[in-house]
Design an enzyme around this catalytic site. Structure first.
Site, PDB file in Angstrom:
ATOM      1  N   CYS A   7       0.839  -1.213   0.000  1.00  0.00           N
ATOM      2  CA  CYS A   7       0.000   0.000   0.000  1.00  0.00           C
ATOM      3  C   CYS A   7       0.867   1.254   0.000  1.00  0.00           C
ATOM      4  O   CYS A   7       0.574   2.227  -0.697  1.00  0.00           O
ATOM      5  CB  CYS A   7      -0.918   0.022   1.219  1.00  0.00           C
TER       6      CYS A   7
HETATM    7  C1  BEZ Z   1       0.524  -4.704   1.860  1.00  0.00           C
HETATM    8  O1  BEZ Z   1       0.149  -3.581   1.580  1.00  0.00           O
HETATM    9  O2  BEZ Z   1       1.681  -5.051   1.697  1.00  0.00           O
HETATM   10  C2  BEZ Z   1      -0.444  -5.717   2.411  1.00  0.00           C
HETATM   11  C3  BEZ Z   1      -1.557  -5.314   3.124  1.00  0.00           C
HETATM   12  C4  BEZ Z   1      -2.420  -6.268   3.638  1.00  0.00           C
HETATM   13  C5  BEZ Z   1      -2.171  -7.606   3.423  1.00  0.00           C
HETATM   14  C6  BEZ Z   1      -1.061  -8.002   2.682  1.00  0.00           C
HETATM   15  C7  BEZ Z   1      -0.195  -7.052   2.168  1.00  0.00           C
END
Ligand code: BEZ
Length: 221
Positions: free
Chosen positions: A46
């Protein structure tokens, strides 16, 4: 994405964001708008995506496109997170609003709930959902990715540019089209109409069927 699909009006939700309260329809105004969700603040993929969006913002602005992020954490968390995002992606400035949705009401109505991902308290998290909304407030295209797959900002920009071309001219964009490449004339346009609508001319591909439906033209941007 059952529940909110191409042609549906985006719900006119009032959202708490990093830029204050907004109502989605007022925010979209007369523009195209990309509404995109993220599973959670302070998570790796994210953080990279938010920076990618911010870095592409001048391109989106050139195309008259607004951005609106959605992540369930609260506005204070978003504001802290933006510092990480900008540090991770040099040259990025997160100038678009990010909505908070601690009660998960908006993500349900925007069809952005991930059926598998949950936070530490077992509450649902958003998927990487993205709606491109037109000035008429209707969904023009949607993308739906799981938490593990970061999106390609180039692809998002490419899709929005394709939608804008299709909205302005009676054309469509073929496989792997990029801005500046030839486009195809929509099947509903007769050759006679095409001669009037595309004075620059068009090329009809000679195919075994001899149906003359694959017609390329060039649109100057
Ligand atoms: C991420 O943004 O890396 C992420 C967020 C939630 C679950 C898995 C990855």
């Amino acid at each position: 994405m059952p529940g909110l699909t191409i042609g549906d009006t985006i719900p006119n939700l009032e959202l708490e964001t990093t830029h204050g309260k907004i109502k989605i329809h007022d925010y979209v105004g007369d523009s195209f708008c990309i509404i995109f969700s993220h599973p959670a603040d302070f998570t790796p993929v994210c953080t990279s995506e938010l920076g990618g969006m911010a870095k592409c913002m001048p391109e989106f602005q050139k195309s008259g496109v607004k951005l609106l992020g959605v992540s369930c954490d609260d506005v204070e968390s978003h504001k802290e997170w933006i510092k990480d995002v900008e540090a991770f992606t040099p040259g990025s400035h997160v100038r678009y609003p990010i909505a908070a949705d601690p009660k998960r009401e908006a993500i349900k109505q925007l069809n952005m709930v991930d059926p598998y991902e949950k936070d530490a308290e077992g509450k649902p998290l958003p998927s990487r959902a993205l709606h491109i909304v037109g000035p008429d407030k209707k969904v023009k295209a949607s993308m739906l990715y799981p938490a593990s797959t970061g999106r390609s900002m180039e692809e998002v920009l490419r899709v929005v540019q394709s939608l804008q071309l299709a909205a302005k001219y009676m054309v469509a964009t073929p496989v792997n089209w990029k801005p500046g490449d030839p486009v195809v004339i929509s099947p509903g346009v007769s050759d006679q109409e095409a001669k009037r609508m595309f004075p620059q001319g068009f090329e009809v591909k000679d195919l075994p069927s001899k149906k003359g439906y694959l017609r390329f033209t060039q649109i100057e941007s």
